[in-house]
Structures are given as structure tokens and as C-alpha cells.
Design an enzyme around this catalytic site. Structure first.
Site, mmCIF file in Angstrom:
data_model
loop_
_atom_site.group_PDB
_atom_site.id
_atom_site.type_symbol
_atom_site.label_atom_id
_atom_site.label_comp_id
_atom_site.label_asym_id
_atom_site.label_seq_id
_atom_site.Cartn_x
_atom_site.Cartn_y
_atom_site.Cartn_z
ATOM 1 N N LYS A 82 70.269 -20.855 25.798
ATOM 2 C CA LYS A 82 70.254 -22.296 25.586
ATOM 3 C C LYS A 82 69.054 -22.912 26.296
ATOM 4 C CE LYS A 82 73.190 -26.414 26.152
ATOM 5 N NZ LYS A 82 74.495 -26.915 26.639
ATOM 6 N N SER A 104 77.279 -29.423 23.631
ATOM 7 C CA SER A 104 75.831 -29.441 23.534
ATOM 8 C C SER A 104 75.203 -28.062 23.298
ATOM 9 C CB SER A 104 75.240 -30.032 24.811
ATOM 10 O OG SER A 104 75.558 -29.223 25.944
ATOM 11 N N SER A 141 80.873 -28.266 26.394
ATOM 12 C CA SER A 141 79.681 -27.898 25.629
ATOM 13 C C SER A 141 79.617 -26.475 25.121
ATOM 14 C CB SER A 141 78.418 -28.193 26.451
ATOM 15 O OG SER A 141 78.216 -29.581 26.550
#
Length: 478
Positions: A85, A161, A185
Site C-alpha cells: 500500500k 482505504s 481500511s
């Protein structure tokens, strides 16, 4: 639906790939080429990656193949294509965090702890996945990177996210990934994309640098199976002195006891935490999933944990952290960010130290309540999300009373406030053709028990839920 027998390397779990390496059926080079091909074919639709480095990936895969041939592998991740990420620092690669406020200059000379551990185990890092600006919300879209689509239907959101990571895993662009979770997330996108995720106990996966969202911010694995999640925990956990809250290095593998089942475990099932309204189909699928746990031997009682929605306290903690993020970029930075982030910061701009301490008191009370709750129940089970994925161009479902992401994620953020481990595992497909997630929450440090229950459900369900490698629609997601 029956889970498909993998017909290509891109469809395989990390565990299946490692078995193939051991048997000599294929090599890390073959798996990496399959992943890079998937990215080339589908990322223009899904927009899961902000950076792909084929040359570096191929070099790493070739080195891993030589180690496998010589019987000198570095660890359980050796040769596994992996995405990171774009919130984690990566030496040699920029970390944009989804924001136009961050330039390309760097220096990019530090690896986050989980990235360092992955490199040490020989993982093949293929690239970095998309995130909303500074990982602030439950969908993955940003001014810098655009919107990320869902492999089940690219016109819908992959969640956030860590939406880029979940889209990559679901679409065969890497069998596993690492995400962050400060309010849901990893679990939100896992539910929306039919993948597996674990928000580990706070401190179990060390973080550096510290998140401005403070002790809400966790990290964890995002995978195509529960076994893969346990295996990835073996890689990314371990004490790191750069994280002041890092827990001691585990003394045993997360794979140990994973197959022990749920017989005799006391499981509390809360349909709605006492304050959530679910889509009826989501509630039906989750209730059916809980019945499978009961048939597997768990002692299930339908009961709410007994707390009110802590969303206002969460907002004070959350947007104070967001304001701190922007402080480093100067007083005009707030005018250059995601409009929703801007609105939230301005709404809570007047929050005082007393407000913050008041929110912290709510959080501490919630932690005490959940501690007492787990004296009577080993695990709490809820829906991961009250809804399925919605239009990727929206911040909330059409007609929803609020655009704020916390208005449609009521099951996730409470357990960031308490720092408990929580997993999402796919438990069915709704009539709209989109997956539904089951959330399993444990007491602090009971990550192994959470994974064990998730694995028991995965087995009881017959692993019947297709996790698509080919996007099911060709609608542009950007």
C-alpha cells in the site's frame, strides 16, 4: 457457487504457489510473469496500482528461483509476488500517499518495518497500490490517482482505504498484500471484494513512521485465504524499536492451531451492535454464516456488546490526526486536498484539548466494556459492512443520509478505538452479484483465535465463494 480450481498462476493463493515451487511445477519467475500480465491486462480498468516496477520484480523473482533450486529459501514469503500500500515507505520507490502535496524528490531511503520483513523473506515486490489521500476514508479515490474499481464490478468501489491492495489481490495482481487500518481500511475493502483481511492487534505489526492517526492505526495482511493471512502474519510481525508500541516478537507461527476449529468456543453474534440498520440480504447471509459456525461446534449466543455508537468521539480523534498530517505542508495545504477531508478538518478545527481528552475517555470506556465482554465470550461476530459495494464515483451509496465514510462503516471503527484484532472473511454473494463479509473480533492479542475461527468458517462454508481474477465488467474505473 463452487470455488474454481485455479486454472492459472494468477488465480492461486500464496499457499498454492509455495506448494508449486516446492514440487518444481513452476517457479517464482512464472508466478511473477503471471501477475505482471494480469496488471497489464486489467489495471487500466481497476486502477489498483500507483507504481509497478516489472524490472525489479523480475530480478527478485529470478534470485528467488535460484534459491528454490538450491534449497536455500529465505522464509515463508520467498518468491511470492507482493504489493505494498502506498502508505508504507519503500526504499527506492516514492511514497505519495495519494496526495498531490507530496513530490517525487524523496529521499526514498527507508523501508517501513513490514516492507523490510518482506524483503528479508525474499518476497517479490511488484509495486505500490492506490490509497485515498493520506488513507483518510473508506473508498479509494484521490485527486492524484483517480478511483479504484472492484474486481467484481469495476464500476463499484473496492472500498478503502486499502482498496488498491484488495483489488490487486482479488484480480490476481498479487496473491497477498499489506494494508493499513485506522478505521476499517483493510476490512472494508475485504468485504467489498470478497477477500480476506486481518486488522491485527495494535502493535502486533510494527509501524514506522508513526501514523498521525495515532493509536487508531493498525496494519495487517490482505489475502485470498485465511491460511495465507496467517502465513503473512509470520512475515510482518516482530519487534521493531522504531515503533514505541511494538509488541514482542511472536514465539510461534500463526499457522499453529489454525486448523483447530471452533468447537466449544463461546461466540457472541450481534446482528447490528444495537444501532446499525443492515441491508436485509447482508443480514441474512451473515446470519447463515453464523449458523455454520454453530454447526461446527461453537456455542453461539445472539447478544449485543452493549455500547452506543462512538462515532463522534472517533471523529474528534480522526480529524485531529488528519489536521496534524496537513500541518507539515503549510497553512494552505487544506485548500489543496480531497474536499471531504477538507470539510472534516474544518468541522473539527475548533476541537480543544479537552474535547480530545473527552473523546479519549469514550475510547477508554469502550475498551473496558469490550474487555469485560470478552470475559464471557471468546469472540464477537458481526457483519463487516451493512451494505455491498456502491458506485465508485460516490462517497456513499445513492440516497444515503450522509457522505461521510463513517456513516456506512459502523462495524469497523469501534474496534480501532479498542485496538482489538478483527478479521473479515467472505460469507456470501448478494443478489446484486457483490460479496458480503463476516467480521470476527477477538480480545486484544487474540489474533490467533480470530484467524482460527475465520479458518473454521472458511472450511465450513466449503470455500464456495468465487474470488474473481478476471474483472466481471469492463466499465472504466478511472
Amino acid at each position: 457457487m463452487d470455488r474454481r480450481t485455479p486454472s492459472s498462476l494468477a488465480e492461486m493463493t500464496a499457499t498454492e504457489l509455495l506448494a508449486g515451487y516446492r514440487a518444481g511445477d513452476f517457479s517464482p519467475v512464472d508466478a511473477t510473469e503471471a501477475v505482471l500480465e494480469q496488471i497489464a491486462r486489467h489495471d487500466d480498468v481497476l486502477n489498483a496500482f500507483v507504481l509497478v516496477d516489472p524490472e525489479s520484480a523480475r530480478t527478485s523473482a529470478e534470485a528467488s528461483a535460484r534459491r528454490w533450486q538450491a534449497g536455500e529459501t529465505l522464509g515463508p514469503g520467498d518468491g511470492l509476488p507482493t504489493s505494498i500500500k502506498d502508505m508504507f515507505l519503500t526504499k527506492g520507490w516514492p511514497t505519495y500517499k495519494g496526495s498531490t502535496l507530496i513530490g517525487e524528490d524523496g529521499p526514498w531511503d527507508v523501508d517501513a518495518p513490514c516492507v523490510a520483513r518482506l524483503k528479508e523473506t525474499g518476497a517479490v515486490l511488484v509495486g505500490k497500490t492506490t490509497t485515498p489521500e493520506f488513507a483518510w476514508k473508506g473508498t479509494t479515490d484521490s485527486i492524484r490517482c483517480g478511483a479504484t474499481g472492484n474486481p467484481w464490478d469495476p464500476s463499484t468501489t473496492a472500498g478503502g482505504s486499502s482498496g488498491g491492495a484488495s483489488a490487486a489481490v482479488g484480480a490476481g495482481m498479487a496473491p497477498w498484500a499489506v494494508g493499513t487500518d485506522a478505521g476499517g481500511s483493510v476490512r472494508i475493502p475485504a468485504s467489498f471484494t470478497g477477500t480476506v483481511a486481518l486488522k491485527a492487534t495494535y502493535g502486533q505489526v510494527p509501524m514506522f513512521p508513526a501514523s498521525p492517526f495515532g493509536t487508531l492505526a493498525h496494519a495487517g495482511p490482505m489475502t485470498r485465504s485465511v491460511t495465507d493471512a496467517a502465513m503473512l502474519m509470520d512475515v510482518i510481525t516482530g519487534f521493531d524499536s522504531r515503533d514505541w508500541a511494538a509488541l514482542p516478537t511472536p514465539t510461534s507461527s500463526y499457522l499453529e492451531g489454525l486448523e483447530d476449529g471452533v468447537a466449544g468456543l463461546r461466540i457472541a453474534y450481534s446482528r447490528n451492535l444495537g444501532f446499525v440498520e443492515n441491508d436485509p440480504e447482508v443480514e441474512r447471509l451473515v446470519t447463515d454464516a453464523v449458523s455454520l459456525l454453530e454447526r461446527a461446534g461453537a456455542v453461539v449466543e445472539e447478544v449485543d456488546p452493549g455500547f452506543e455508537d462512538p462515532v463522534e468521539a472517533f471523529h474528534v480523534l480522526w480529524f485531529s490526526g488528519a489536521a496534524k498530517v496537513l500541518e507539515a505542508f503549510g497553512p494552505d495545504a487544506v485548500d489543496q486536498v480531497d474536499p471531504g477531508l477538507r470539510a472534516g478538518i474544518r468541522r473539527y478545527a475548533e476541537a480543544s484539548a479537552l474535547d480530545y481528552l473527552g473523546a479519549t475517555a469514550v475510547r477508554m470506556d469502550l475498551g473496558v466494556r469490550m474487555g469485560a465482554f470478552h470475559e464471557n465470550y471468546d469472540l464477537l461476530v458481526t457483519p463487516t459492512m451493512p451494505i455491498t459495494a456502491f458506485d465508485h464515483s460516490r462517497q456513499a451509496p445513492e440516497g444515503w443520509p450522509s457522505d461521510l465514510w463513517t456513516s456506512w462503516t459502523p462495524y469497523t471503527y469501534p474496534f480501532n478505538m479498542t485496538q482489538q484484532p478483527a478479521a473479515s472473511v467472505p460469507c456470501g454473494v448478494a443478489s446484486d452479484g457483490l460479496p458480503v463479509g463476516l467480521q470476527i473480533v477477538g480480545a486484544r492479542t487474540q489474533d490467533r483465535l480470530v484467524l482460527r475461527a475465520a479458518r473454521a468458517f472458511e472450511k465450513a462454508s466449503g470455500e464456495q465463494f468465487i474470488r474473481p481474477v478476471e474483472p466481471m465488467a469492463r466499465t472504466s474505473a478511472v
